[in-house]
Scaffold this motif. Structure first.
Motif, mmCIF file in Angstrom:
data_model
loop_
_atom_site.group_PDB
_atom_site.id
_atom_site.type_symbol
_atom_site.label_atom_id
_atom_site.label_comp_id
_atom_site.label_asym_id
_atom_site.label_seq_id
_atom_site.Cartn_x
_atom_site.Cartn_y
_atom_site.Cartn_z
ATOM 1 N N GLY A 132 0.779 -1.225 0.000
ATOM 2 C CA GLY A 132 0.000 0.000 0.000
ATOM 3 C C GLY A 132 0.810 1.274 0.000
ATOM 4 O O GLY A 132 0.252 2.352 -0.003
ATOM 5 N N LEU A 133 2.126 1.183 0.055
ATOM 6 C CA LEU A 133 2.943 2.380 0.050
ATOM 7 C C LEU A 133 3.494 2.611 -1.344
ATOM 8 O O LEU A 133 3.688 1.685 -2.109
ATOM 9 N N GLY A 134 3.771 3.852 -1.646
ATOM 10 C CA GLY A 134 4.303 4.183 -2.962
ATOM 11 C C GLY A 134 3.190 4.652 -3.886
ATOM 12 O O GLY A 134 2.028 4.724 -3.519
ATOM 13 N N VAL A 135 3.564 4.985 -5.083
ATOM 14 C CA VAL A 135 2.614 5.500 -6.063
ATOM 15 C C VAL A 135 2.254 4.383 -7.018
ATOM 16 O O VAL A 135 3.103 3.766 -7.639
ATOM 17 N N ARG A 136 0.986 4.111 -7.105
ATOM 18 C CA ARG A 136 0.499 3.092 -8.032
ATOM 19 C C ARG A 136 0.109 3.762 -9.347
ATOM 20 O O ARG A 136 -0.164 4.959 -9.374
ATOM 21 N N PRO A 137 0.058 3.027 -10.423
ATOM 22 C CA PRO A 137 -0.352 3.621 -11.701
ATOM 23 C C PRO A 137 -1.737 4.267 -11.587
ATOM 24 O O PRO A 137 -2.652 3.688 -11.016
ATOM 25 N N GLY A 138 -1.847 5.473 -12.095
ATOM 26 C CA GLY A 138 -3.120 6.187 -12.058
ATOM 27 C C GLY A 138 -3.301 7.054 -10.834
ATOM 28 O O GLY A 138 -4.265 7.802 -10.747
ATOM 29 N N GLU A 139 -2.387 6.987 -9.860
ATOM 30 C CA GLU A 139 -2.485 7.811 -8.664
ATOM 31 C C GLU A 139 -1.543 8.999 -8.778
ATOM 32 O O GLU A 139 -0.540 8.961 -9.470
ATOM 33 N N SER A 140 -1.875 10.058 -8.052
ATOM 34 C CA SER A 140 -1.006 11.224 -8.055
ATOM 35 C C SER A 140 0.174 10.990 -7.122
ATOM 36 O O SER A 140 0.109 10.192 -6.191
ATOM 37 N N ASP A 141 1.249 11.709 -7.372
ATOM 38 C CA ASP A 141 2.469 11.597 -6.576
ATOM 39 C C ASP A 141 2.652 12.901 -5.802
ATOM 40 O O ASP A 141 3.130 13.889 -6.353
ATOM 41 N N PRO A 142 2.236 12.946 -4.527
ATOM 42 C CA PRO A 142 2.320 14.196 -3.768
ATOM 43 C C PRO A 142 3.743 14.730 -3.656
ATOM 44 O O PRO A 142 3.963 15.933 -3.762
ATOM 45 N N ALA A 143 4.712 13.864 -3.458
ATOM 46 C CA ALA A 143 6.097 14.325 -3.344
ATOM 47 C C ALA A 143 6.583 14.900 -4.673
ATOM 48 O O ALA A 143 7.285 15.910 -4.705
#
Length: 55
Positions: A18-29
């Motif tokens: 559940g950690l990290g950026v998955r495809p289709g999700e935004s990357d806050p950092a």
């Protein structure tokens, strides 16, 4: 018991799900980095513009 249950962390390998950026999700950092880079560029342009205006 799996390694995810133990919450083991080795550098470069995060085994917690559940950690990290998955495809289709935004990357806050990544977005924060982009905004900070944009602000840095605008600050430099503002300083150059004021220096040019005062010259």
């Amino acid at each position: 018991m799996s390694t995810a249950d133990l919450h083991l962390h080795r550098p470069g390998l995060d085994v917690r799900p559940g950690l990290g950026v998955r495809p289709g999700e935004s990357d806050p950092a990544g977005m924060l980095g982009g905004v900070l880079l944009l602000l840095a560029v605008l600050a430099v342009l503002a300083v150059v513009g004021v220096a040019w205006w005062l010259a």
